[in-house]
Enzyme design. Structure first.
Site, PDB file in Angstrom:
ATOM      1  N   ARG A  73      39.681  35.499  54.978  1.00 38.28           N
ATOM      2  CA  ARG A  73      38.329  35.239  54.506  1.00 38.28           C
ATOM      3  C   ARG A  73      37.805  33.959  55.136  1.00 38.28           C
ATOM      4  NH1 ARG A  73      38.130  33.332  50.108  1.00 38.28           N
ATOM      5  NH2 ARG A  73      40.317  33.310  49.509  1.00 38.28           N
ATOM      6  N   TYR A 213      37.835  42.247  58.393  1.00 37.01           N
ATOM      7  CA  TYR A 213      39.046  41.889  57.653  1.00 37.01           C
ATOM      8  C   TYR A 213      38.841  41.729  56.142  1.00 37.01           C
ATOM      9  CZ  TYR A 213      43.430  39.975  56.333  1.00 37.01           C
ATOM     10  OH  TYR A 213      44.640  39.819  55.710  1.00 37.01           O
ATOM     11  N   LYS A 222      36.000  40.990  46.709  1.00 35.11           N
ATOM     12  CA  LYS A 222      35.504  39.673  46.327  1.00 35.11           C
ATOM     13  C   LYS A 222      33.978  39.648  46.270  1.00 35.11           C
ATOM     14  CE  LYS A 222      39.496  38.096  45.607  1.00 35.11           C
ATOM     15  NZ  LYS A 222      40.616  38.115  46.349  1.00 35.11           N
ATOM     16  N   HIS A 242      38.831  36.396  38.770  1.00 29.43           N
ATOM     17  CA  HIS A 242      39.892  36.505  39.781  1.00 29.43           C
ATOM     18  C   HIS A 242      41.236  36.435  39.049  1.00 29.43           C
ATOM     19  CE1 HIS A 242      41.633  34.777  43.807  1.00 29.43           C
ATOM     20  NE2 HIS A 242      41.805  36.079  43.732  1.00 29.43           N
ATOM     21  N   SER A 264      43.936  32.154  45.517  1.00 27.13           N
ATOM     22  CA  SER A 264      44.461  33.102  46.496  1.00 27.13           C
ATOM     23  C   SER A 264      45.848  32.689  46.974  1.00 27.13           C
ATOM     24  CB  SER A 264      43.504  33.194  47.678  1.00 27.13           C
ATOM     25  OG  SER A 264      42.243  33.636  47.224  1.00 27.13           O
ATOM     26  N   CYS A 266      48.612  32.434  45.376  1.00 24.54           N
ATOM     27  CA  CYS A 266      49.333  31.532  44.470  1.00 24.54           C
ATOM     28  C   CYS A 266      50.121  32.282  43.411  1.00 24.54           C
ATOM     29  CB  CYS A 266      48.370  30.554  43.808  1.00 24.54           C
ATOM     30  SG  CYS A 266      47.756  29.314  44.951  1.00 24.54           S
ATOM     31  N   GLY A 267      50.292  33.604  43.560  1.00 23.98           N
ATOM     32  CA  GLY A 267      51.267  34.275  42.713  1.00 23.98           C
ATOM     33  C   GLY A 267      50.771  35.310  41.723  1.00 23.98           C
ATOM     34  N   ASP A 289      44.538  41.375  40.862  1.00 18.63           N
ATOM     35  CA  ASP A 289      43.582  40.469  41.517  1.00 18.63           C
ATOM     36  C   ASP A 289      42.267  40.290  40.763  1.00 18.63           C
ATOM     37  OD1 ASP A 289      43.402  38.792  43.926  1.00 18.63           O
ATOM     38  OD2 ASP A 289      41.715  40.056  44.493  1.00 18.63           O
ATOM     39  N   ASN A 384      48.865  35.419  56.492  1.00 15.71           N
ATOM     40  CA  ASN A 384      48.008  36.182  55.573  1.00 15.71           C
ATOM     41  C   ASN A 384      48.122  37.691  55.837  1.00 15.71           C
ATOM     42  OD1 ASN A 384      46.118  36.380  53.418  1.00 15.71           O
ATOM     43  ND2 ASN A 384      44.421  36.610  54.873  1.00 15.71           N
ATOM     44  N   ALA A 385      49.250  38.120  56.419  1.00 18.30           N
ATOM     45  CA  ALA A 385      49.477  39.560  56.608  1.00 18.30           C
ATOM     46  C   ALA A 385      49.473  40.242  55.250  1.00 18.30           C
ATOM     47  CB  ALA A 385      50.805  39.788  57.317  1.00 18.30           C
ATOM     48  N   ARG A 386      48.983  41.476  55.196  1.00 26.80           N
ATOM     49  CA  ARG A 386      48.787  42.142  53.903  1.00 26.80           C
ATOM     50  C   ARG A 386      49.279  43.588  53.941  1.00 26.80           C
ATOM     51  NH1 ARG A 386      46.010  39.106  49.536  1.00 26.80           N
ATOM     52  NH2 ARG A 386      45.615  37.111  50.563  1.00 26.80           N
ATOM     53  N   ARG A 417      49.187  25.940  42.894  1.00 29.15           N
ATOM     54  CA  ARG A 417      50.332  25.326  43.584  1.00 29.15           C
ATOM     55  C   ARG A 417      50.211  23.820  43.489  1.00 29.15           C
ATOM     56  NH1 ARG A 417      52.934  28.268  47.906  1.00 29.15           N
ATOM     57  NH2 ARG A 417      52.140  30.378  47.656  1.00 29.15           N
ATOM     58  N   GLU A 513      62.325  34.798  36.889  1.00 27.86           N
ATOM     59  CA  GLU A 513      62.566  33.803  35.835  1.00 27.86           C
ATOM     60  C   GLU A 513      61.275  33.412  35.119  1.00 27.86           C
ATOM     61  OE1 GLU A 513      65.476  33.413  34.967  1.00 27.86           O
ATOM     62  OE2 GLU A 513      66.727  33.784  36.753  1.00 27.86           O
TER      63      GLU A 513
END
Ligand code: GTP
Ligand code: SPV
Ligand code: MN
Length: 605
Positions: A73, A213, A222, A242, A264, A266-267, A289, A384-386, A417, A513
């Site tokens: 993006r 992309y 988005k 989001h 984005s 971040c898990g 998402d 940033n491969a998806r 993060r 965990e």
């Protein structure tokens, strides 16, 4: 070029207008069937955009490599074009709607010459649900059409739900063409210099030019489901966020749902697909998402997954970190910017085994295993491969993921993060305090957006690049729910999986965990888990935090929860500056929450 007929005169007129503007050779309406999907994929193989992966290794799957100038993006080229600049607010790039159209019209004119224009009708949310909305995208990218097939509900059922006069968001997309014609990567037309992703929230329209992309081009995601929908949601009293959504079931079989906003990469996907490390506790996936949420007649907050597929970060997805995502991608998947092994399979950094010799990187260069370590060549898969897969491929899918009325949310989680400062988990003292946590959310930046990686930035509600209106008004919208006594507001939590020790190693093992953290939240919602009233909010006590079977020294766990007054005083300064930078529409309640936080960390006089 023949204009297709629709039962909806407004749709037909708009398609005609777009075709007259973009001058495609042909127009195809996407009816959402598998044979159509297969035919388009075959076309993408012929045009060099797709490579078919080995049917033995990865059945019915494809790999696309994008132009190196079009891999993420581009926030700098994303615009909110409201009539008044103040309505876009300080976090958005604003351009006057008329000026933006004047800039883009010449670029769209004739942009689809020699190409097919695909008309893709889609529903965000279950077709026909009162929470759902319809969009129609015209695009000259078959790659976009097949990705939308996997990620949304597309085709004939959507047109039927739209009827003759239903509302839809108008999404215009062209990959564009470089001028003067420069060498784009074969099969990946784009126009990076003149790229623009423009939103017209008042008209509920999106014009995206120059990128093929992800979030720049799949306008359902988005652009519609967050930027346009957030503005609609403000007007109509709901929330477009989001957020991932998951369910947690305890050993007695009782279930609670949680929604979580993380910036984005971040898990969110990892948390939504988590395989619990705690015996008896199960986590299931509703969405990874985008959540649309609305308070129901019973006063509870209900969420739907606006999407029907995952567009997940590939690197570091492995059987160890996310076994469910690995299973999702075993077949029927599209991969973008991953590496290709000699036996026709995909590979990425952190997949759990070394790249076989002769693996071809995302830029098409043959690399052997030793080259993996060559920093000059960079990673084999783009960071940033998806992967794109339908939700139906997910083994951990929650039974109610598709429920038209949504799932009831017990708790909302914010996380980013942070190498320092933020403890593993804490609970907000009140809704207002929780909104403050969302508003001051921060993270070190990732590869999901073009630009520097690892820089600390404030990302309120993980919506910094996605809120389609003034962020101060957005905070006020969130705060407004506290004024309605009929609502049972969810609890709000803050988490940080990414705290590091002095050597730069993550303190917390994360992934499976994280179920321990979910368990604590579940029991906080039940009112059965204790907590310490700390300066930042309610922290778990070690006694109330399940450490059974957790393979880490207690001293490290204590570091995960530690609060440093020095770090927090700095943090408070950063938050103050952040709120001030957002202008005068920031609600005073947030400054009051900041003052209370500062008081709790004030040096004794
Ligand atoms: P978007 O699709 O961009 O919105 O990203 P996302 O929020 O869904 O992020 P995702 O779950 O794909 O995770 C991105 C990266 O964070 C991956 O490289 C993961 O391996 C890493 N990650 C996720 N969860 C954890 C965790 O608990 N601990 C650590 N250390 N890393 C994690
Ligand atoms: C994100 O960046 O948050 C994504 C990927 O989910 S994209 O669809 O490109 O926005
Ligand atoms: Mn995202």
């Amino acid at each position: 070029m023949t204009i297709p007929r629709f039962d909806h005169p407004g749709l037909e007129a708009w398609v005609r207008e777009m075709a007259t503007l973009c001058e495609p050779d042909e127009i195809e309406v996407y009816a959402g069937t598998l044979p159509e999907y297969d035919a388009l994929c075959a076309r993408l193989v012929r045009s060099g955009t797709f490579r078919k992966l080995s049917d033995e290794k990865r059945p019915h799957s494809y790999l696309a490599e994008t132009d190196p100038a079009d891999t993420a993006r581009v926030e700098e080229k994303t615009f909110i074009c409201s009539t008044f600049e103040g309505d876009a607010g300080p976090t958005n790039h604003w351009v006057d709607p008329g000026a933006m159209k004047a800039r883009l019209l010449p670029l769209f004119r004739g942009s689809m010459r020699g190409r097919t224009m695909y008309v893709v009708p889609y529903s965000m949310g279950p077709v026909g649900s009162p929470l759902s909305r319809i969009g129609v995208q015209v695009t000259d990218s078959a790659y976009v059409a097949v990705n939308m097939h996997l990620m949304t509900r597309t085709g004939a059922p959507v047109l039927k739900a739209l009827g003759a006069s239903g509302e839809f968001v108008r999404c215009l997309h062209s990959c564009g063409r470089r001028e003067p014609p420069a060498a784009c990567l074969e099969g990946w037309p784009c126009d990076p210099e003149r790229m623009a992703i423009a939103h017209f929230p008042e008209e509920r329209a999106i014009w995206s030019y120059g990128s093929g992309y992800g979030g720049n081009a799949l306008l359902n995601k988005k652009c519609f489901a967050l930027r346009i929908a957030s503005a609609v949601a403000r007007d109509e009293g709901w929330l477009a966020e989001h957020m991932m959504v998951l369910s947690v079931t305890n050993p007695e079989g009782r279930k609670r749902y949680f929604a979580g906003a993380f910036p984005s990469a971040c898990g969110k996907t990892n948390l939504a697909m988590l395989r619990s490390a705690l015996p008896g506790w199960t986590v299931k996936t509703v969405g990874d998402d985008i959540a649309w949420m609305r308070f129901g007649a019973d006063g509870r907050l209900y969420a739907i997954n606006a999407e029907a597929g995952f567009f997940g970060v590939a690197p570091y997805t492995s059987p160890k970190s996310n076994v469910n995502a690995m299973k999702c991608t075993e077949r029927d998947a599209i991969f973008t910017n991953c590496a290709l092994t000699p036996d026709g399979d995909i590979w990425w950094e952190g997949i759990g085994f070394d790249a076989p010799a002769g693996t071809i990187d995302w830029k098409g260069r043959a690399r052997d295993a030793s080259a993996e370590a060559d920093p000059a060549l960079g990673p084999l898969a783009h960071p940033n491969a998806r992967f794109t897969v339908p939700v139906s491929s997910c083994p951990s899918l929650d039974e109610d993921w598709d429920s038209p009325s949504g799932v009831p949310i017990s708790g909302i989680i914010f996380g980013g993060r942070r190498s320092t400062t933020e403890p593993l988990v804490y609970e907000a003292r009140s809704w207002e305090h929780g909104v403050f946590l969302g508003a001051s959310l921060s993270s070190e930046t990732t590869a999901a957006a073009a630009g520097q990686v690892g820089r600390l930035r404030r990302d309120p509600f993980a919506m910094l690049p996605f809120c389609g209106y003034n962020i101060g008004d957005y905070f006020a919208h969130w705060l407004s729910f506290a004024r309605n006594p009929a609502l049972s507001l969810p609890k709000i939590f803050h988490v940080n999986w990414f705290r590091r020790n002095a050597e730069g190693k993550f303190l917390w093992p994360g992934y499976a965990e994280n179920a321990r953290v979910l368990k604590w939240m579940f029991e906080r919602c039940d009112g059965t888990a204790g907590a310490i009233d700390s300066p930042v909010g309610f922290l778990p006590t070690i006694r109330n935090f399940d450490v059974q079977g957790l393979d880490m020294p207690i001293s490290t766990l204590e570091q995960c929860f530690a609060l440093s007054a020095g770090e927090w005083r700095e943090e408070i300064d950063l938050i103050r500056r952040h709120l001030l930078s957002l202008g005068d529409r920031v609600p005073p309640q947030l400054y009051r929450e900041l003052a209370k936080l500062a008081d709790r960390f004030a040096e004794p006089r």
